[in-house]
Design a protein around this motif. Sequence first.
Motif, PDB file in Angstrom:
ATOM      1  N   HIS A   1       0.654  -1.327   0.368  1.00 26.61           N
ATOM      2  CA  HIS A   1       0.156   0.065   0.062  1.00 26.61           C
ATOM      3  C   HIS A   1       1.083   1.271   0.078  1.00 26.61           C
ATOM      4  O   HIS A   1       1.823   1.079   0.835  1.00 26.61           O
ATOM      5  CB  HIS A   1      -1.135  -0.091   1.482  1.00 26.61           C
ATOM      6  N   PRO A   2       0.911   2.386  -0.525  1.00 31.96           N
ATOM      7  CA  PRO A   2       1.499   3.568  -0.743  1.00 31.96           C
ATOM      8  C   PRO A   2       1.078   3.909   0.189  1.00 31.96           C
ATOM      9  O   PRO A   2       2.083   4.900   0.941  1.00 31.96           O
ATOM     10  CB  PRO A   2       1.155   4.389  -1.979  1.00 31.96           C
ATOM     11  N   TYR A   3       0.088   4.088   0.947  1.00 26.64           N
ATOM     12  CA  TYR A   3      -0.319   5.073   2.032  1.00 26.64           C
ATOM     13  C   TYR A   3      -1.846   3.448   3.112  1.00 26.64           C
ATOM     14  O   TYR A   3      -2.305   3.075   1.975  1.00 26.64           O
ATOM     15  CB  TYR A   3      -0.983   6.147   1.999  1.00 26.64           C
TER      16      TYR A   3
ATOM     17  N   ASP B   1       7.116  10.356   6.618  1.00 25.36           N
ATOM     18  CA  ASP B   1       6.432   9.007   6.810  1.00 25.36           C
ATOM     19  C   ASP B   1       5.343   8.079   7.939  1.00 25.36           C
ATOM     20  O   ASP B   1       4.744   7.779   7.408  1.00 25.36           O
ATOM     21  CB  ASP B   1       7.804   7.892   7.363  1.00 25.36           C
ATOM     22  N   ILE B   2       5.580   8.532   8.312  1.00 23.34           N
ATOM     23  CA  ILE B   2       4.377   8.917   9.994  1.00 23.34           C
ATOM     24  C   ILE B   2       3.550   9.941   9.554  1.00 23.34           C
ATOM     25  O   ILE B   2       4.035  11.343   9.413  1.00 23.34           O
ATOM     26  CB  ILE B   2       4.610   9.014  10.734  1.00 23.34           C
ATOM     27  N   LEU B   3       2.097  10.477   9.149  1.00 24.07           N
ATOM     28  CA  LEU B   3       1.385  11.452   9.828  1.00 24.07           C
ATOM     29  C   LEU B   3       0.659  11.448  10.553  1.00 24.07           C
ATOM     30  O   LEU B   3      -0.365  10.905  10.867  1.00 24.07           O
ATOM     31  CB  LEU B   3       0.803  12.305   8.392  1.00 24.07           C
ATOM     32  N   ILE B   4       0.935  12.329  12.073  1.00 23.47           N
ATOM     33  CA  ILE B   4      -0.080  12.099  13.073  1.00 23.47           C
ATOM     34  C   ILE B   4      -1.271  13.337  12.921  1.00 23.47           C
ATOM     35  O   ILE B   4      -1.177  14.186  12.812  1.00 23.47           O
ATOM     36  CB  ILE B   4       0.561  12.442  14.739  1.00 23.47           C
ATOM     37  N   LEU B   5      -2.362  12.288  13.525  1.00 24.48           N
ATOM     38  CA  LEU B   5      -3.990  12.877  12.733  1.00 24.48           C
ATOM     39  C   LEU B   5      -4.906  12.766  14.516  1.00 24.48           C
ATOM     40  O   LEU B   5      -4.905  14.037  14.620  1.00 24.48           O
ATOM     41  CB  LEU B   5      -4.723  12.325  11.816  1.00 24.48           C
ATOM     42  N   GLY B   6      -4.496  12.235  15.452  1.00 23.67           N
ATOM     43  CA  GLY B   6      -4.821  12.487  17.080  1.00 23.67           C
ATOM     44  C   GLY B   6      -4.311  12.454  17.681  1.00 23.67           C
ATOM     45  O   GLY B   6      -2.721  11.588  17.776  1.00 23.67           O
TER      46      GLY B   6
ATOM     47  N   ILE C   1      -1.126   8.481   9.797  1.00 23.28           N
ATOM     48  CA  ILE C   1      -0.967   7.824   8.378  1.00 23.28           C
ATOM     49  C   ILE C   1       0.067   6.790   8.268  1.00 23.28           C
ATOM     50  O   ILE C   1       0.997   7.877   8.552  1.00 23.28           O
ATOM     51  CB  ILE C   1      -1.738   8.348   7.268  1.00 23.28           C
ATOM     52  N   ILE C   2       0.556   6.006   7.359  1.00 21.73           N
ATOM     53  CA  ILE C   2       2.122   5.964   7.339  1.00 21.73           C
ATOM     54  C   ILE C   2       2.170   5.571   6.338  1.00 21.73           C
ATOM     55  O   ILE C   2       0.782   4.772   4.972  1.00 21.73           O
ATOM     56  CB  ILE C   2       1.928   4.455   8.290  1.00 21.73           C
ATOM     57  N   SER C   3       2.833   5.625   5.442  1.00 24.89           N
ATOM     58  CA  SER C   3       4.155   5.846   4.069  1.00 24.89           C
ATOM     59  C   SER C   3       4.015   4.285   3.730  1.00 24.89           C
ATOM     60  O   SER C   3       4.544   3.672   5.328  1.00 24.89           O
ATOM     61  CB  SER C   3       5.136   6.754   3.251  1.00 24.89           C
ATOM     62  N   ARG C   4       4.168   3.503   2.796  1.00 21.48           N
ATOM     63  CA  ARG C   4       4.860   2.864   2.359  1.00 21.48           C
ATOM     64  C   ARG C   4       6.415   2.440   2.907  1.00 21.48           C
ATOM     65  O   ARG C   4       7.082   1.479   3.901  1.00 21.48           O
ATOM     66  CB  ARG C   4       4.509   2.244   1.100  1.00 21.48           C
TER      67      ARG C   4
END
Length: 264
Positions: free
Chosen positions: A87-89, A122-127, A175-178
């Motif tokens: 998965h790309p993300y 690499d990581i997008l923290i949403l919460g 959200i995490i990238s591959r």
Amino acid sequence: MIPTYIISLANQQDRREHMRQECARVGIEATFIDAVDMRQASQSDIERLSSRLLHKKTKKQRWLTQGELGCALSHHQVYAHIVRQQHPYALILEDDAEFIRNPQPLLNEGYLKALSAQYPFDILILGYVKTLPHQLPYYYRRIPIKHRAKMNTDGNTIYFGTPWEQYGCGTVAYIISREGAEKLCRATQTPCATADDWLYFEQHHGLRILHSRPAFVLEALEKFDSTIRQEKTGFLQPKTSSIIIRSIKGYLKHISMNYLGMKS
């Protein structure tokens, strides 16, 4: 829309129903991943499956607790799955997540690629955990971010950035990238840090971590107790003096990062 995975113990039907309702409310289809249950693990089990926190100062070196190890192994499972599926993300949620705004606009691969073009992540923290909705203005003052990118969604501007120093803010939603999944899959093969020790993963494994402001998810604190640790009574009510001092420190950090060019 990128795939969504929810980490949940197989027997936690109340939490799973909560997440079904939350995802339905914002129009997300999600897949449950059975969490690794280490609640009955012996110390020998912990020592066999993990290693001590050797990156910490000597007095802070210890073994992970049962809950911390279960959490780390559970997230590792998801990272491995994302790598296998290429998965790309992907969006990763824990089963006590509560949406405070709809994250759908962010769950578009094209949107995330455009964001990564501004600042690779690499990581997008949403919460965040341990925070109630009415406390978010104070949270943002206390822990400002250096603006790295911004995107417009539904007429609103979302800022993405890095704090003064990465910190353990939970793994309730990100959200995490591959590429990020590949890095974390290697880093957590034999866990030596909690799943949310973002500073460790940044410093020792080159993880590129962004935070979203505003946040999209909070921990459902008033509905569920933590399955990892017991919190002290009143931990959600900081003293007025602490609020003032931390707000001032946060304001100075904001000025230093976004206007004086510090923390480049």
